[in-house]
Design an enzyme around this catalytic site. Sequence first.
Site, short mmCIF file in Angstrom:
data_model
loop_
_atom_site.label_atom_id
_atom_site.label_comp_id
_atom_site.label_asym_id
_atom_site.label_seq_id
_atom_site.Cartn_x
_atom_site.Cartn_y
_atom_site.Cartn_z
N SER A 97 109.62 24.25 47.05
CA SER A 97 108.78 23.32 47.78
C SER A 97 107.32 23.73 47.70
O SER A 97 106.98 24.87 47.39
CB SER A 97 109.22 23.25 49.25
OG SER A 97 110.60 22.98 49.33
N HIS A 123 93.70 18.39 49.81
CA HIS A 123 92.41 18.25 49.13
C HIS A 123 91.52 17.39 50.02
O HIS A 123 91.98 16.40 50.59
CB HIS A 123 92.56 17.59 47.76
CG HIS A 123 93.52 18.29 46.85
ND1 HIS A 123 93.21 19.45 46.18
CD2 HIS A 123 94.78 17.98 46.51
CE1 HIS A 123 94.26 19.83 45.46
NE2 HIS A 123 95.23 18.96 45.66
N CYS A 141 112.74 20.42 49.11
CA CYS A 141 114.12 20.22 48.65
C CYS A 141 115.05 20.81 49.71
O CYS A 141 114.70 21.76 50.40
CB CYS A 141 114.37 20.92 47.32
SG CYS A 141 113.53 20.16 45.92
#
Length: 269
Positions: free
Chosen positions: A118, A123, A146
């Site tokens: 994972s 950003h 996951c």
Amino acid sequence: MSLTPEQRITLHGFNNLTKSLSFNMYDICFTKTKEEREAYIEYIDEQYSAERLTSILKNVSDIIGAHVLNVAKQDYVPQGASVTILVSEGPVVEVPTESYEESPGPLPDNVVLQLDKSHITVHTYPEFHPNEGISTFRADIDVSTCGEISPLKALNYLIHSFDTDIMIMDYRVRGFTRDINGEKLFIDHDINSIQNYIPDEVKSQYDMIDVNVYPENIFHTKCKLRGFDLNNYLFGYTKDKLSDEEENEITKRLQHEMDEIFYGKNIKH
């Protein structure tokens, strides 16, 4: 189909479903002069520096039960920042029943759940209009996991970590896993809207639109703040310093900017 722990299907190996949440937030501000704009961007860069963003993402890791493997962070010149965290499966305890329900996640406490392979990224994008006096700050956060749990459990915390006028959220379940007989499972929990993971007190503050593609396990929700107080959008002063004409014009510009972001298209004045 969502199953209780007692009804859980036995899987063949690891749960290979990938669950991805993209959370985009926008903060809008009116900056009348170049000096105001530069001061606003400096404030944003300080408020959402790579160091603080790292702290936020580490808290997300705690919420979803991940172990942090690696952190890459960067403050950019002249503005903006990025953080990427790689995480792995945390200590596994019995998965709480609430992980199978549509409900807002914690704010946060030490929830330990199962996931693997994972990552979490953020950003930031400060920007401004060349002549309209509008400055906008955008943060894009992606949480991909996951395993048995959904990154939607971190959504409540993320909403409370940012001052946001507009939120745009996408959630998708990709891939498949198999039961012990080899039958493919393309989703392992019930969901009909991202809104079900947002607290009622938050939903009451926003106008919200859903666009969902259920057969493809794709869910999209966007939110725009309902209440409008001009004082929250002026940087360094309050509306009592403005004439009635200035107040009306600035309000019109700000609301127009918010409408264009919310609807994702240019709108003629």
